[in-house]
Design a protein around this motif. Sequence first.
Motif, PDB file in Angstrom:
ATOM      1  N   ALA A 183      -0.515  -5.248  -6.229  1.00  0.00           N
ATOM      2  CA  ALA A 183      -0.124  -6.660  -6.182  1.00  0.00           C
ATOM      3  C   ALA A 183       0.490  -7.026  -7.524  1.00  0.00           C
ATOM      4  CB  ALA A 183      -1.339  -7.555  -5.903  1.00  0.00           C
ATOM      5  N   PRO A 184       1.575  -7.740  -7.555  1.00  0.00           N
ATOM      6  CA  PRO A 184       2.457  -8.014  -6.425  1.00  0.00           C
ATOM      7  C   PRO A 184       3.199  -6.738  -6.036  1.00  0.00           C
ATOM      8  CG  PRO A 184       3.482  -8.779  -8.447  1.00  0.00           C
ATOM      9  CD  PRO A 184       2.110  -8.255  -8.815  1.00  0.00           C
ATOM     10  N   LYS A 185       4.125  -6.836  -5.104  1.00  0.00           N
ATOM     11  CA  LYS A 185       4.828  -5.634  -4.664  1.00  0.00           C
ATOM     12  C   LYS A 185       5.631  -5.031  -5.816  1.00  0.00           C
ATOM     13  CE  LYS A 185       9.034  -7.686  -2.729  1.00  0.00           C
ATOM     14  NZ  LYS A 185       9.997  -6.947  -3.518  1.00  0.00           N
ATOM     15  N   PHE A 186       5.826  -3.727  -5.736  1.00  0.00           N
ATOM     16  CA  PHE A 186       6.562  -2.975  -6.742  1.00  0.00           C
ATOM     17  C   PHE A 186       7.994  -3.487  -6.849  1.00  0.00           C
ATOM     18  CE2 PHE A 186       9.400   0.690  -7.548  1.00  0.00           C
ATOM     19  CZ  PHE A 186       8.970   1.013  -8.820  1.00  0.00           C
TER      20      PHE A 186
ATOM     21  N   HIS B  66       6.900  -8.401 -14.287  1.00  0.00           N
ATOM     22  CA  HIS B  66       6.697  -7.619 -13.064  1.00  0.00           C
ATOM     23  C   HIS B  66       5.420  -6.787 -13.134  1.00  0.00           C
ATOM     24  CE1 HIS B  66      10.650  -8.854 -11.803  1.00  0.00           C
ATOM     25  NE2 HIS B  66      11.118  -8.473 -12.982  1.00  0.00           N
ATOM     26  N   ALA B  67       4.474  -7.191 -13.968  1.00  0.00           N
ATOM     27  CA  ALA B  67       3.231  -6.445 -14.151  1.00  0.00           C
ATOM     28  C   ALA B  67       2.480  -6.339 -12.832  1.00  0.00           C
ATOM     29  CB  ALA B  67       2.366  -7.121 -15.202  1.00  0.00           C
ATOM     30  N   GLU B  68       1.815  -5.202 -12.659  1.00  0.00           N
ATOM     31  CA  GLU B  68       1.097  -4.923 -11.413  1.00  0.00           C
ATOM     32  C   GLU B  68      -0.402  -4.790 -11.659  1.00  0.00           C
ATOM     33  OE1 GLU B  68       4.282  -2.083  -9.101  1.00  0.00           O
ATOM     34  OE2 GLU B  68       2.951  -1.168 -10.567  1.00  0.00           O
ATOM     35  N   THR B  69      -1.140  -5.108 -10.628  1.00  0.00           N
ATOM     36  CA  THR B  69      -2.557  -4.798 -10.536  1.00  0.00           C
ATOM     37  C   THR B  69      -2.676  -3.739  -9.445  1.00  0.00           C
ATOM     38  OG1 THR B  69      -3.189  -7.020 -11.200  1.00  0.00           O
ATOM     39  CG2 THR B  69      -4.829  -5.749 -10.003  1.00  0.00           C
ATOM     40  N   LYS B  70      -3.535  -2.738  -9.662  1.00  0.00           N
ATOM     41  CA  LYS B  70      -3.651  -1.636  -8.705  1.00  0.00           C
ATOM     42  C   LYS B  70      -5.108  -1.358  -8.381  1.00  0.00           C
ATOM     43  CE  LYS B  70       0.335   0.727 -10.713  1.00  0.00           C
ATOM     44  NZ  LYS B  70       0.752   1.907 -11.477  1.00  0.00           N
TER      45      LYS B  70
ATOM     46  N   THR C  59       0.860  -1.176   0.000  1.00  0.00           N
ATOM     47  CA  THR C  59       0.000   0.000   0.000  1.00  0.00           C
ATOM     48  C   THR C  59       0.896   1.225   0.000  1.00  0.00           C
ATOM     49  OG1 THR C  59      -1.721  -1.183   1.215  1.00  0.00           O
ATOM     50  CG2 THR C  59      -1.838   1.218   1.229  1.00  0.00           C
ATOM     51  N   SER C  60       0.608   2.164  -0.916  1.00  0.00           N
ATOM     52  CA  SER C  60       1.430   3.366  -1.063  1.00  0.00           C
ATOM     53  C   SER C  60       0.538   4.598  -1.097  1.00  0.00           C
ATOM     54  CB  SER C  60       2.249   3.301  -2.355  1.00  0.00           C
ATOM     55  OG  SER C  60       3.094   2.179  -2.353  1.00  0.00           O
ATOM     56  N   LEU C  61       1.129   5.752  -0.764  1.00  0.00           N
ATOM     57  CA  LEU C  61       0.405   7.020  -0.747  1.00  0.00           C
ATOM     58  C   LEU C  61       1.146   8.033  -1.606  1.00  0.00           C
ATOM     59  CD1 LEU C  61      -1.951   8.677   0.565  1.00  0.00           C
ATOM     60  CD2 LEU C  61      -0.275   9.381   2.293  1.00  0.00           C
ATOM     61  N   SER C  62       0.429   8.691  -2.498  1.00  0.00           N
ATOM     62  CA  SER C  62       0.970   9.776  -3.314  1.00  0.00           C
ATOM     63  C   SER C  62       0.382  11.079  -2.808  1.00  0.00           C
ATOM     64  CB  SER C  62       0.584   9.550  -4.784  1.00  0.00           C
ATOM     65  OG  SER C  62       0.908  10.677  -5.565  1.00  0.00           O
TER      66      SER C  62
END
Length: 179
Positions: A135-138, A68-72, A47-50
């Motif tokens: 997911a998964p982690k950056f 390394h593809a991400e789902t957000k 979990t990240s905050l901008s």
Amino acid sequence: MRFAQTAIPGVLIVDVDAHEDERGAFARLQCPDEFAAAGQPFAPAQTSLSRNPRAGTLRGLHYQPAPHAETKLVRTVRGRMFDVALDLRSGSPTLGKWFGIELSADNARALFIPEGVAHGFLTLEADTDVLYQIAPKFEPGHEAGVRWDDPAFAIAWPLAPALISQRDATYPDYRRSGD
């Protein structure tokens, strides 16, 4: 939670069902079982905050290619933004198409962005904070992006950006493989 499919397969608008009483409100923001039941299994690893102090701040359009593809799952927890998902999945019937929506702390909506779909946003007011569940982690060093104003996509941003990073402003024009 309520899930609404957008015109881009797999990109979902996620609305919460808040329980309110005299103390205020409480809402579930993410539940792996509910995402799986909606056909999009999602268990965030990070979990990240901008934080964005200026209105007109543009971030994106970012993605990470396989493996390394991400789902957000993206939501605004303070302020307002115009959030964009851009389909870059090879073979997708909506390749090169985009979807945009206003997310705000007041509407409590989120946008679910699957692998292969780039993401960007433009803040519509000062002090806009954006919460990302990923997911998964950056994985650093595997970032990629496309330019926010690339004519190949013709994204209808609601206003011109006032602040954008050099990297985001200078991504090259997008070219589909085989072009």
